[in-house]
Design an enzyme around this catalytic site. Structure first.
Site, PDB file in Angstrom:
ATOM      1  N   HIS A   6       0.835  -1.206   0.000  1.00  0.00           N
ATOM      2  CA  HIS A   6       0.000   0.000   0.000  1.00  0.00           C
ATOM      3  C   HIS A   6       0.869   1.257   0.000  1.00  0.00           C
ATOM      4  O   HIS A   6       2.030   1.222   0.425  1.00  0.00           O
ATOM      5  CB  HIS A   6      -0.854   0.047   1.278  1.00  0.00           C
ATOM      6  CG  HIS A   6      -1.982  -0.933   1.319  1.00  0.00           C
ATOM      7  ND1 HIS A   6      -2.164  -1.815   2.360  1.00  0.00           N
ATOM      8  CD2 HIS A   6      -3.015  -1.148   0.461  1.00  0.00           C
ATOM      9  CE1 HIS A   6      -3.258  -2.536   2.140  1.00  0.00           C
ATOM     10  NE2 HIS A   6      -3.789  -2.161   0.989  1.00  0.00           N
ATOM     11  N   CYS A  28      -2.493   0.163   9.974  1.00  0.00           N
ATOM     12  CA  CYS A  28      -3.563  -0.733   9.485  1.00  0.00           C
ATOM     13  C   CYS A  28      -4.542  -1.167  10.561  1.00  0.00           C
ATOM     14  O   CYS A  28      -5.654  -1.560  10.225  1.00  0.00           O
ATOM     15  CB  CYS A  28      -3.010  -2.032   8.933  1.00  0.00           C
ATOM     16  SG  CYS A  28      -1.462  -1.920   8.152  1.00  0.00           S
TER      17      CYS A  28
HETATM   18  C1  CIR Z   1      -3.732  -7.809   3.113  1.00  0.00           C
HETATM   19  O1  CIR Z   1      -2.967  -8.296   2.288  1.00  0.00           O
HETATM   20  O2  CIR Z   1      -4.752  -7.201   2.805  1.00  0.00           O
HETATM   21  C2  CIR Z   1      -3.405  -8.015   4.594  1.00  0.00           C
HETATM   22  N1  CIR Z   1      -2.743  -9.265   4.754  1.00  0.00           N
HETATM   23  C3  CIR Z   1      -2.561  -6.885   5.116  1.00  0.00           C
HETATM   24  C4  CIR Z   1      -3.244  -5.557   5.087  1.00  0.00           C
HETATM   25  C5  CIR Z   1      -2.421  -4.481   5.696  1.00  0.00           C
HETATM   26  N2  CIR Z   1      -3.094  -3.251   5.644  1.00  0.00           N
HETATM   27  C6  CIR Z   1      -2.508  -2.076   5.460  1.00  0.00           C
HETATM   28  O3  CIR Z   1      -1.311  -2.000   5.223  1.00  0.00           O
HETATM   29  N3  CIR Z   1      -3.261  -1.007   5.469  1.00  0.00           N
END
Ligand code: CIR
Length: 261
Positions: free
Chosen positions: A161, A248
């Protein structure tokens, strides 16, 4: 009034999480829960009131609530996550946000992950990633534009991201990994680069003048403290195996800012 931090417990199914840039490595669920508890304590110690979202034990990535919405002073934009497995996480968050903000939604065929949206004042930077498409960015631009926000799309390479690559420490300063995002995009800001040995250290959470940041990234922490930032280190290694960082795991809402358009 204190900031409200919306958080959700770590799901036991986290071992089945989405992974894009990391190889799967075993996640110790008890350790992930303990580290998440320290994170929640850090939010509380930084002045937040904690609001627990309903648990979603069957949704592996549900702890990463940031991706499900973008909260602005005037509204909340309910996201449409790029990974289909994550879309069932959204309704529980939208229901909770209804109490605080008018809701707007990213609609199909748009996709947008909250982790791709960096808000600095009235400027939105939105990562162009496999999770966030051009239609999602355009929809966000129109919705937030009505409240005076300018939206800029930002190419991102090598990480999940935009906010894996850059976050803001205050309204003038960002911490950034120049391997993953072009420094020139942030030329108007003071840029602190991560310690090159700590590529994931650009994900920092700014809460009421304190910077919550992974304990593991001491080299970058020294750079932040040298510039006068108050850093609150929290252990974050276990959820990092799921490609999660400190931004997150919460959605921050200022309850007194609930202005209508
Ligand atoms: C994903 O791949 O969506 C989750 N395993 C990790 C999401 C992390 N979120 C973020 O960096 N905002």
């Amino acid at each position: 009034m204190p900031l409200v931090a919306l958080v959700r417990t770590v799901s036991p199914s986290i071992t089945q999480c989405e992974l894009t840039h990391l190889a799967r490595s075993p996640i110790d669920f008890a350790r992930a829960e303990a580290q998440h508890a320290e994170y929640v304590e850090a939010l509380q110690a930084s002045g937040c009131t904690i609001a627990w979202l309903p648990p979603e034990p069957g949704l592996p990535d549900a702890v990463f609530v940031e991706d499900t919405a973008v909260v602005l002073d005037e509204m909340a934009v309910v996201a449409r996550p790029g990974a289909a497995s994550r879309r069932p996480e959204v309704p529980g968050v939208a229901k909770a946000l209804e109490r605080y903000r008018p809701l707007y939604r990213i609609e199909e065929p748009g996709t947008l992950d909250g982790g791709d949206v960096l808000v600095i004042g009235k400027q939105l930077f939105v990562g162009q990633t496999p999770r966030t498409n051009a239609d999602g960015i355009a929809q966000l631009g129109r919705i937030a534009g009505a409240a005076g926000y300018d939206t800029r799309a930002v190419p991102v390479t090598g990480c999940l991201h935009l906010k894996s690559a850059v976050t803001s420490l205050d309204d003038r300063t960002v911490v950034l990994n120049p391997e993953w995002v072009d420094r020139q995009v942030f030329a108007a800001y003071t840029c602190i680069e991560v310690d090159p040995a700590e590529p994931f250290a650009a994900n920092a959470l700014r809460v009421s003048g304190v910077i919550i940041h992974p304990l593991e990234f001491g080299g970058t922490r020294s750079r932040l403290t040298a510039e006068g930032f108050a850093v609150f280190p929290v252990p974050a290694a276990e959820l990092a195996k799921a490609e999660g960082g400190v931004t997150c795991c919460s959605l921050l809402v200022s309850p007194e800012q609930s202005g209508r358009l």
